[in-house]
Design an enzyme around this catalytic site. Structure first.
Site, short mmCIF file in Angstrom:
data_model
loop_
_atom_site.label_atom_id
_atom_site.label_comp_id
_atom_site.label_asym_id
_atom_site.label_seq_id
_atom_site.Cartn_x
_atom_site.Cartn_y
_atom_site.Cartn_z
N ASP A 296 -9.80 -5.86 -4.41
CA ASP A 296 -9.31 -4.81 -3.52
C ASP A 296 -10.29 -3.65 -3.52
O ASP A 296 -10.60 -3.08 -4.56
CB ASP A 296 -7.93 -4.35 -4.02
CG ASP A 296 -7.18 -3.51 -3.02
OD1 ASP A 296 -7.83 -2.73 -2.30
OD2 ASP A 296 -5.94 -3.62 -2.97
N HIS B 247 -7.17 -5.94 -0.02
CA HIS B 247 -6.04 -5.02 0.09
C HIS B 247 -4.96 -5.55 1.05
O HIS B 247 -3.88 -4.96 1.13
CB HIS B 247 -6.51 -3.63 0.54
CG HIS B 247 -5.51 -2.55 0.32
ND1 HIS B 247 -5.01 -2.24 -0.94
CD2 HIS B 247 -4.88 -1.69 1.18
CE1 HIS B 247 -4.14 -1.25 -0.84
NE2 HIS B 247 -4.04 -0.90 0.43
N SER C 111 0.83 -1.20 0.00
CA SER C 111 0.00 0.00 0.00
C SER C 111 0.87 1.26 0.00
O SER C 111 1.76 1.40 -0.84
CB SER C 111 -0.97 -0.04 1.19
OG SER C 111 -2.02 0.87 1.02
#
Length: 353
Positions: free
Chosen positions: A304, A332, A177
């Site tokens: 996601d 995610h 991320s």
């Protein structure tokens, strides 16, 4: 710097498809029904010990073997066992041919080194020694997130680690991320120390972009978010600019954990910390000579909700890496939802010559 954390299972055991619970009644029903559950419980136990005792994580990763194609690949929706016991015995012998044995795992916004516990266990079982780091103000790092204002400061545990590597050592970096921005920053400043950089549904931004720009479709423009978001934290008082943000638990469940097991969500709910705003609002300066010379790979997660597959595809299109891999059914946080699929891809990238 990094927190040291070792997760190991009994000899000859690997993760397997599915996870079953304890049953009632006779003794056989009370036994664990799968190797994956055993792996999970052992690793989770160590993760909790780590959280309580503030121990440090350490480890490393791999050497390259042979050559594999950098074509885009999809891992099937099921998350099967990586190997049979027979294949496991062959693993260490194969891994002897890899270029580097060190893989450094960088968490995303709000997370800490703790989130990699399944990945650490699987990598160690494959003959590797991973390292997971807490970024500044994250995990068990004591810095107040309200005082973390720059990407340089946020990434300091990573840059310190790279700076202290022996002269000829290289590592594989994995950034999840917004941790992808830390990987990009490291590529710009320590490119000679990085064998490969892997962005896991990460903020693989281009020169001049800020990490927050990647999430603009979900959260709105940076300017609008800074003015109106209900998730903002004003650590220096309401009259001063916001210093961080933190999603509500229900929001986090929908954005990050839509395919993750309930026990991992519970662990995240008691472990996540506020996200410093300064580092993700900073424009990155990335040069072709340094950042551009690095070997980059991207892992897309196809279920996601925080960083949609379309946005991930756009990142890859605008800033093409050497290889792209895909995890079907991965949310995610694939280190929770698809740990074996993620592990398989990490091994495959490690072997690319």
């Amino acid at each position: 710097m990094g927190n040291r954390f070792s997760c190991k299972t009994k000899d000859g055991q690997t993760g397997s498809k599915g996870s079953k619970r304890f049953g009632g009644g006779n003794r056989s029903q009370r036994k664990l029904q799968s190797d994956e559950e055993l792996l999970h419980l052992q690793a989770l136990s160590l993760a909790i010990q780590h959280h309580q005792s503030s121990q440090r994580f350490e480890g490393s990763m791999s050497r390259r073997i042979g050559s594999t194609s950098s074509r885009r690949r999809s891992i099937p929706g099921a998350d099967p066992a990586l190997s049979t016991p027979k294949q496991q015995k062959q693993s260490p012998e194969i891994l002897e041919n890899l270029e580097t044995k060190k893989i450094v795992l960088i968490h995303g916004e709000g997370f800490g080194a703790w989130c990699w516990y399944k990945t650490i266990a699987l990598l160690e079982e494959s003959g590797m020694v991973p390292t997971a780091l807490d970024l500044t103000g994250s995990g068990i790092d004591l810095k107040d997130t309200n005082n973390v204002t720059t990407l340089e400061e946020y990434s300091k545990p990573l840059t310190d680690y790279l700076q202290n590597l022996p002269e000829d050592d290289k590592v594989i970096l994995v950034g999840h991320s917004s941790g992808g921005a830390c990987v990009s920053y490291a590529l710009e400043h320590f490119q000679q120390k990085i064998s490969k950089a892997i962005f896991l549904c990460g903020t693989m931004v281009s020169n001049g972009q800020k990490p927050f720009d990647v999430f603009a479709e979900e959260l709105g423009s940076a300017e609008l978010f800074m003015k109106e978001s209900k998730f903002l934290i004003h650590g220096n008082g309401k009259d001063n600019p916001p210093t961080g943000f933190m999603f509500e638990k229900q929001q986090m469940r929908g954005l990050y954990f839509n395919q993750s097991p309930a026990k991992d969500i519970a662990l995240a709910m008691v472990s996540m910390r506020p996200i410093p705003l300064g580092p993700i609002m900073q424009n990155l300066s990335l040069s072709k000579e340094k950042y551009g010379a690095g070997r980059r790979f991207y892992i897309q997660t196809l279920d996601d909700h925080a960083l949609s597959p379309d946005i991930q595809e756009k990142l890859v299109r605008e800033n093409p890496p050497e290889g792209v891999f895909k995890i079907k059914g991965g949310d995610h946080c694939p280190f929770f939802s698809k740990p074996q699929s993620l592990h398989k891809i990490l091994l495959e990238i490690a072997q690319i010559a």
